[in-house]
Design a protein around this motif. Sequence first.
Motif, PDB file in Angstrom:
ATOM      1  N   GLY A   1      86.917  77.495  88.130  1.00 45.94           N
ATOM      2  CA  GLY A   1      88.109  78.102  88.700  1.00 45.94           C
ATOM      3  C   GLY A   1      89.115  78.430  87.625  1.00 45.94           C
ATOM      4  N   VAL A   2      90.095  79.250  87.977  1.00 44.39           N
ATOM      5  CA  VAL A   2      91.190  79.575  87.071  1.00 44.39           C
ATOM      6  C   VAL A   2      92.501  79.194  87.752  1.00 44.39           C
ATOM      7  CG1 VAL A   2      89.903  81.428  85.968  1.00 44.39           C
ATOM      8  CG2 VAL A   2      91.367  81.961  87.915  1.00 44.39           C
ATOM      9  N   LYS A   3      93.583  79.242  86.978  1.00 45.55           N
ATOM     10  CA  LYS A   3      94.914  78.881  87.482  1.00 45.55           C
ATOM     11  C   LYS A   3      94.875  77.474  88.104  1.00 45.55           C
ATOM     12  CE  LYS A   3      95.445  83.002  89.628  1.00 45.55           C
ATOM     13  NZ  LYS A   3      96.099  84.181  90.269  1.00 45.55           N
ATOM     14  N   ASN A   4      95.505  77.264  89.247  1.00 40.74           N
ATOM     15  CA  ASN A   4      95.573  75.921  89.825  1.00 40.74           C
ATOM     16  C   ASN A   4      94.275  75.469  90.485  1.00 40.74           C
ATOM     17  OD1 ASN A   4      98.173  75.618  88.986  1.00 40.74           O
ATOM     18  ND2 ASN A   4      99.118  75.686  91.007  1.00 40.74           N
ATOM     19  N   SER A   5      93.253  76.293  90.403  1.00 39.39           N
ATOM     20  CA  SER A   5      91.953  75.878  90.945  1.00 39.39           C
ATOM     21  C   SER A   5      91.180  75.013  89.968  1.00 39.39           C
ATOM     22  CB  SER A   5      91.123  77.106  91.344  1.00 39.39           C
ATOM     23  OG  SER A   5      91.650  77.701  92.514  1.00 39.39           O
ATOM     24  N   GLY A   6      91.759  74.778  88.804  1.00 48.30           N
ATOM     25  CA  GLY A   6      91.167  73.785  87.916  1.00 48.30           C
ATOM     26  C   GLY A   6      90.668  74.333  86.608  1.00 48.30           C
ATOM     27  N   ARG A   7      89.827  73.529  85.966  1.00 48.18           N
ATOM     28  CA  ARG A   7      89.252  73.908  84.676  1.00 48.18           C
ATOM     29  C   ARG A   7      87.914  73.201  84.521  1.00 48.18           C
ATOM     30  NH1 ARG A   7      92.752  70.149  80.733  1.00 48.18           N
ATOM     31  NH2 ARG A   7      91.472  68.281  80.924  1.00 48.18           N
ATOM     32  N   GLY A   8      87.135  73.704  83.582  1.00 46.71           N
ATOM     33  CA  GLY A   8      85.819  73.127  83.380  1.00 46.71           C
ATOM     34  C   GLY A   8      84.791  73.839  84.240  1.00 46.71           C
ATOM     35  N   CYS A   9      83.574  73.320  84.240  1.00 52.05           N
ATOM     36  CA  CYS A   9      82.470  74.002  84.907  1.00 52.05           C
ATOM     37  C   CYS A   9      81.406  73.006  85.312  1.00 52.05           C
ATOM     38  CB  CYS A   9      81.889  75.039  83.938  1.00 52.05           C
ATOM     39  SG  CYS A   9      80.270  75.643  84.378  1.00 52.05           S
ATOM     40  N   THR A  10      80.811  73.238  86.489  1.00 44.07           N
ATOM     41  CA  THR A  10      79.603  72.522  86.891  1.00 44.07           C
ATOM     42  C   THR A  10      78.542  73.558  87.238  1.00 44.07           C
ATOM     43  OG1 THR A  10      80.333  72.395  89.206  1.00 44.07           O
ATOM     44  CG2 THR A  10      80.850  70.518  87.789  1.00 44.07           C
ATOM     45  N   LEU A  11      77.322  73.097  87.440  1.00 47.90           N
ATOM     46  CA  LEU A  11      76.164  73.933  87.774  1.00 47.90           C
ATOM     47  C   LEU A  11      75.809  74.890  86.633  1.00 47.90           C
ATOM     48  CD1 LEU A  11      76.845  74.635  91.564  1.00 47.90           C
ATOM     49  CD2 LEU A  11      75.371  72.887  90.534  1.00 47.90           C
ATOM     50  N   SER A  12      74.616  75.475  86.726  1.00 50.97           N
ATOM     51  CA  SER A  12      74.043  76.377  85.728  1.00 50.97           C
ATOM     52  C   SER A  12      73.792  75.621  84.425  1.00 50.97           C
ATOM     53  CB  SER A  12      74.952  77.582  85.493  1.00 50.97           C
ATOM     54  OG  SER A  12      76.060  77.262  84.664  1.00 50.97           O
ATOM     55  N   VAL A  13      73.191  76.303  83.456  1.00 54.11           N
ATOM     56  CA  VAL A  13      72.987  75.661  82.153  1.00 54.11           C
ATOM     57  C   VAL A  13      74.320  75.347  81.494  1.00 54.11           C
ATOM     58  CG1 VAL A  13      70.715  76.660  81.725  1.00 54.11           C
ATOM     59  CG2 VAL A  13      72.746  77.928  81.043  1.00 54.11           C
ATOM     60  N   VAL A  14      75.347  76.133  81.822  1.00 56.02           N
ATOM     61  CA  VAL A  14      76.674  75.903  81.243  1.00 56.02           C
ATOM     62  C   VAL A  14      77.245  74.562  81.702  1.00 56.02           C
ATOM     63  CG1 VAL A  14      79.007  76.846  80.986  1.00 56.02           C
ATOM     64  CG2 VAL A  14      77.056  78.383  81.154  1.00 56.02           C
ATOM     65  N   GLY A  15      76.865  74.121  82.909  1.00 53.55           N
ATOM     66  CA  GLY A  15      77.381  72.878  83.450  1.00 53.55           C
ATOM     67  C   GLY A  15      76.979  71.644  82.667  1.00 53.55           C
ATOM     68  N   TYR A  16      75.964  71.768  81.834  1.00 52.33           N
ATOM     69  CA  TYR A  16      75.550  70.636  81.000  1.00 52.33           C
ATOM     70  C   TYR A  16      76.469  70.426  79.795  1.00 52.33           C
ATOM     71  CZ  TYR A  16      71.071  69.671  83.298  1.00 52.33           C
ATOM     72  OH  TYR A  16      70.107  69.294  84.196  1.00 52.33           O
ATOM     73  N   GLU A  17      77.216  71.457  79.435  1.00 55.37           N
ATOM     74  CA  GLU A  17      77.961  71.398  78.176  1.00 55.37           C
ATOM     75  C   GLU A  17      79.013  70.298  78.156  1.00 55.37           C
ATOM     76  OE1 GLU A  17      79.419  75.310  77.356  1.00 55.37           O
ATOM     77  OE2 GLU A  17      77.395  76.145  77.069  1.00 55.37           O
ATOM     78  N   ALA A  18      79.711  70.092  79.271  1.00 58.83           N
ATOM     79  CA  ALA A  18      80.753  69.064  79.305  1.00 58.83           C
ATOM     80  C   ALA A  18      80.163  67.653  79.319  1.00 58.83           C
ATOM     81  CB  ALA A  18      81.640  69.260  80.531  1.00 58.83           C
ATOM     82  N   LEU A  19      78.887  67.537  79.664  1.00 56.30           N
ATOM     83  CA  LEU A  19      78.242  66.228  79.792  1.00 56.30           C
ATOM     84  C   LEU A  19      77.529  65.808  78.509  1.00 56.30           C
ATOM     85  CD1 LEU A  19      76.817  66.889  83.348  1.00 56.30           C
ATOM     86  CD2 LEU A  19      78.816  65.491  82.778  1.00 56.30           C
ATOM     87  N   THR A  20      77.597  66.673  77.523  1.00 54.76           N
ATOM     88  CA  THR A  20      77.016  66.373  76.214  1.00 54.76           C
ATOM     89  C   THR A  20      78.031  66.736  75.135  1.00 54.76           C
ATOM     90  OG1 THR A  20      76.024  68.578  76.047  1.00 54.76           O
ATOM     91  CG2 THR A  20      74.660  66.844  77.002  1.00 54.76           C
ATOM     92  N   ARG A  21      77.812  66.194  73.952  1.00 54.65           N
ATOM     93  CA  ARG A  21      78.631  66.591  72.804  1.00 54.65           C
ATOM     94  C   ARG A  21      77.697  67.056  71.688  1.00 54.65           C
ATOM     95  NH1 ARG A  21      79.818  60.926  72.842  1.00 54.65           N
ATOM     96  NH2 ARG A  21      81.945  61.407  73.527  1.00 54.65           N
ATOM     97  N   PRO A  22      78.092  68.085  70.960  1.00 60.84           N
ATOM     98  CA  PRO A  22      77.223  68.568  69.887  1.00 60.84           C
ATOM     99  C   PRO A  22      77.200  67.608  68.705  1.00 60.84           C
ATOM    100  CG  PRO A  22      79.299  69.771  69.887  1.00 60.84           C
ATOM    101  CD  PRO A  22      79.324  68.886  71.097  1.00 60.84           C
ATOM    102  N   LYS A  23      76.028  67.379  68.183  1.00 57.95           N
ATOM    103  CA  LYS A  23      75.861  66.549  66.991  1.00 57.95           C
ATOM    104  C   LYS A  23      75.026  67.341  65.986  1.00 57.95           C
ATOM    105  CE  LYS A  23      74.435  61.919  65.480  1.00 57.95           C
ATOM    106  NZ  LYS A  23      73.946  60.599  65.959  1.00 57.95           N
ATOM    107  N   SER A  24      75.619  67.646  64.838  1.00 56.37           N
ATOM    108  CA  SER A  24      74.953  68.490  63.851  1.00 56.37           C
ATOM    109  C   SER A  24      74.099  67.660  62.895  1.00 56.37           C
ATOM    110  CB  SER A  24      75.982  69.294  63.058  1.00 56.37           C
ATOM    111  OG  SER A  24      76.660  70.202  63.906  1.00 56.37           O
ATOM    112  N   PHE A  25      72.880  68.129  62.652  1.00 58.02           N
ATOM    113  CA  PHE A  25      71.976  67.504  61.688  1.00 58.02           C
ATOM    114  C   PHE A  25      71.814  68.471  60.495  1.00 58.02           C
ATOM    115  CE2 PHE A  25      71.268  64.987  65.326  1.00 58.02           C
ATOM    116  CZ  PHE A  25      70.693  63.783  64.908  1.00 58.02           C
ATOM    117  N   HIS A  26      72.230  68.011  59.324  1.00 59.09           N
ATOM    118  CA  HIS A  26      72.219  68.817  58.101  1.00 59.09           C
ATOM    119  C   HIS A  26      71.399  68.042  57.069  1.00 59.09           C
ATOM    120  CE1 HIS A  26      74.739  71.666  55.390  1.00 59.09           C
ATOM    121  NE2 HIS A  26      73.560  71.445  54.850  1.00 59.09           N
ATOM    122  N   LEU A  27      70.120  68.386  56.964  1.00 51.91           N
ATOM    123  CA  LEU A  27      69.181  67.579  56.208  1.00 51.91           C
ATOM    124  C   LEU A  27      68.699  68.320  54.951  1.00 51.91           C
ATOM    125  CD1 LEU A  27      67.052  66.444  59.281  1.00 51.91           C
ATOM    126  CD2 LEU A  27      69.145  65.399  58.400  1.00 51.91           C
TER     127      LEU A  27
END
Length: 464
Positions: A433-459
């Motif tokens: 949603g936008v404005k007072n309907s909130g922020r963030g996202c659930t569902l779809s592949v995009v919905g996984y993004e808030a439930l994970t954090r990126p961890k970079s591997f530089h080897l």
Amino acid sequence: MPTQKTISPIDGSVYVERELATEPQIVTVLAKATVAQKEWKKTTLDERKAICEKFITYFLDHADEIGLELTHQMGRPVRYTANEIRKGFQERARYMISVAEQALADVQVAELEGFTRFIRRDPVGVVFVIAPWNYPYLTSVNTVIPAILSGNAVILKHAQQTPLCAERYAAAFEYAGLPEGVFQYLHLSHDQVAEVIGDERIDYVAFTGSVEGGQAVQTAVNKRFIVAGLELGGKDPAYVRADADIANAVENLVDGAFFNSGQSCCGIERIYVHEAIYDKFIHGFVALTKTYTLGDPLNSETTLGPMVKASAAEFAQKQIDEAVAQGAKALIDPDLFPANKPGTPYLAPQVLVDVSHSMRVMTEETFGPVVGIMSVKNDEEAISLMNDSAYGLTASIWTKDVEKAVEIGEQVQTGTWFMNRCDYLDPALAWTGVKNSGRGCTLSVVGYEALTRPKSFHLKIADS
């Protein structure tokens, strides 16, 4: 011991009473979640998927009894409640399972000689889900299943009106063989919710509810370096263009306005109709509304049950009365619905015309079986009125012109833009949603993004 009581809107009786969690119980749940998550993240995605599939099986096997429980707790007619499990709940859970591998895969970057580089999606840790009563399974599954699949632990707090939903989740995960501590629930007061959010063992908060509730969650979150996904209210509009299939628009918009007694964040609360078809649309809309049956939701013939509380019905009626006093015209005689009784949760559906945006019923969330309908001269006027809102969850257009629908949709401030449908969540698409309907996202592949954090591997590869 403090308790919470669930008063059934059917007859005002106490349907469920539960003790609120004690401080030692809260501490124990948080500690167990933290320990369990560290082991759970080591499991394979295939193992997690198998458990989630078995979790769904439990719900499908018990859909009728779960539906009956839900009717008693929040009043939706029993002819519909089991479908929350069989249709939307199952559809969303299975879709999130189907895209988990794609959503959680390592992010590959361009090859660089002498190096191996990639971005891994790590689970955030312990996810605190705060779920509402109006669609208690649909709203919670949006986060619970992808959180578990991502390798997180979940603590679920359900609304006071629907505590049995949290307990059903626990039973289903136990049946599915989920390790102890990965999923838990708590019955909490508002003060206790803030306390849990403030605990350092909580890593992410997913809240669905009112704007006021979202503000309280945000205040609690602001004291820490974590974020919250907030799915809040709506005042969702529909625009019926001159080229629309009127019969289809009427059928779907009446359902979008009155299903679940209008108690849906993405339900239709205001409609703008092109002046060329306005009279015909109103005639059909009113005629279909009059076919609803308001009554005991345990009766299979009932299509419109009580609102969740008498105070909710009183709030909606007050908006109606204010609008009429300001010049609006009510097209539905409440006497057509004998079960309509002031002072109770039973409220007849209402259609208002001659309304304007100076009236609360067109600008503030009603969350009841009430809709205001206005005539508009053209697309520009409709766009202006749709955007004249503090909310932006969903909006819909009814037309045969796909190109025009996209063109108008790009100008409307909303999280989801529908053409020729409404009040539906497609799990393949981001729910936001936008404005007072909130922020963030659930569902779809995009919905996984808030439930994970990126961890970079530089080897850097050692010289041979």
